[in-house]
Design a protein around this motif. Sequence first.
Motif, PDB file in Angstrom:
ATOM      1  N   PRO B   4       0.858  -1.202   0.000  1.00 18.72           N
ATOM      2  CA  PRO B   4       0.000   0.000   0.000  1.00 18.72           C
ATOM      3  C   PRO B   4       0.889   1.245   0.000  1.00 18.72           C
ATOM      4  O   PRO B   4       1.732   1.408   0.870  1.00 18.72           O
ATOM      5  N   GLN B   5       0.669   2.118  -0.988  1.00 18.82           N
ATOM      6  CA  GLN B   5       1.562   3.280  -1.186  1.00 18.82           C
ATOM      7  C   GLN B   5       1.612   4.088   0.116  1.00 18.82           C
ATOM      8  O   GLN B   5       0.606   4.581   0.586  1.00 18.82           O
ATOM      9  N   LYS B   6       2.788   4.185   0.720  1.00 17.64           N
ATOM     10  CA  LYS B   6       2.930   4.905   1.987  1.00 17.64           C
ATOM     11  C   LYS B   6       3.308   6.347   1.691  1.00 17.64           C
ATOM     12  O   LYS B   6       4.091   6.630   0.788  1.00 17.64           O
ATOM     13  N   HIS B   7       2.731   7.229   2.474  1.00 17.87           N
ATOM     14  CA  HIS B   7       3.153   8.628   2.349  1.00 17.87           C
ATOM     15  C   HIS B   7       4.383   8.786   3.212  1.00 17.87           C
ATOM     16  O   HIS B   7       4.294   8.820   4.440  1.00 17.87           O
ATOM     17  N   ASP B   8       5.538   8.879   2.539  1.00 15.97           N
ATOM     18  CA  ASP B   8       6.761   8.981   3.341  1.00 15.97           C
ATOM     19  C   ASP B   8       7.189  10.430   3.520  1.00 15.97           C
ATOM     20  O   ASP B   8       8.216  10.705   4.122  1.00 15.97           O
ATOM     21  N   GLU B   9       6.361  11.358   2.977  1.00 11.23           N
ATOM     22  CA  GLU B   9       6.727  12.773   3.136  1.00 11.23           C
ATOM     23  C   GLU B   9       5.806  13.432   4.163  1.00 11.23           C
ATOM     24  O   GLU B   9       4.699  12.967   4.408  1.00 11.23           O
ATOM     25  N   LEU B  10       6.274  14.576   4.691  1.00  5.07           N
ATOM     26  CA  LEU B  10       5.467  15.249   5.739  1.00  5.07           C
ATOM     27  C   LEU B  10       4.363  16.067   5.069  1.00  5.07           C
ATOM     28  O   LEU B  10       4.524  16.457   3.915  1.00  5.07           O
TER      29      LEU B  10
END
Lengths: 212, 10
Positions: B4-10
Amino acid sequence: MNIFRLAGDMTHLASVLVLLLKIHTIKSCAGVSLRTQELYAIVFATRYLDIFTSFVSVYNTFMKLVFLGSSFSIVWYMRYHKAVHRTYDREQDTFRHWFLVLPCLVLALLIHEKFTFLEVLWTFSLYLEAVAILPQLVLLQRTRNIDNLTGQYIFLLGGYRGLYILNWIYRYFTEPHFVHWITWIAGLVQTLLYADFFYYYFLRFIGGRGVE
Amino acid sequence: QDQPQKHDEL
C-alpha cells in the motif's frame, strides 16, 4: 530523503519555531491570522492520521508530532491565552476560512489516488494546505505593515513547499514510478499564492526596512 | 508486491 526535502522540512520547522518564538516570548500575535492557524491545525490533523498505523521513520514520526503539537498550541495560545489573545486582530482577520474547507473536502472526494478514508482525508489536507495561507495574506494586506518576525514566518512557510517542489523533481528523476500529480499541483498552487508576498518581501528585505 | 503506497513525506 534528499537535501531538498530535508531543507524543506527544516524551513517548515523554522517557520513554526519563529511563530512560537514570537507568541511565547513577546506574548504577541499581532499580524498573525488565527484562521490560517486553525486551517493548518486541520491540515496536520487530517494529514497525520496514519501516524499510529504506518511507521516510516523516527524522524517522520517526530516531525509529525512537532507539527501537530505546535499548530494546536498556537491556536490555543491565540484563542485562550489572555495576554496573547489581547493582541489578536479580530476585526481584521475576517476571511471566511470555513468556506475553504467544504470545497477542499468535495474535491478530495472527487479527485484522489485511492478511495479510502485515510487517503481521502490525506488528499483533503493537501488541498486545504494549498489555500490555508489565504486568510493570512488577506490580513497582511489589511494591516499593511507587519513586524519582521511575522514576515519571516510567512516567508519560511511559503519557502518550504517551494523546496518540496525541488524534492519532487529530484525524486521524479531518481525514483521510477514516482508520480504524484495531486501532490505536485497542490504544492505548486500553494507556492504560487505566495508569489506577490515574496516579491514585496524581497523588495523590502533588500531595502532593509520592515515588510509592508 | 503492491505495498500500500505509503506517504513517506510530511
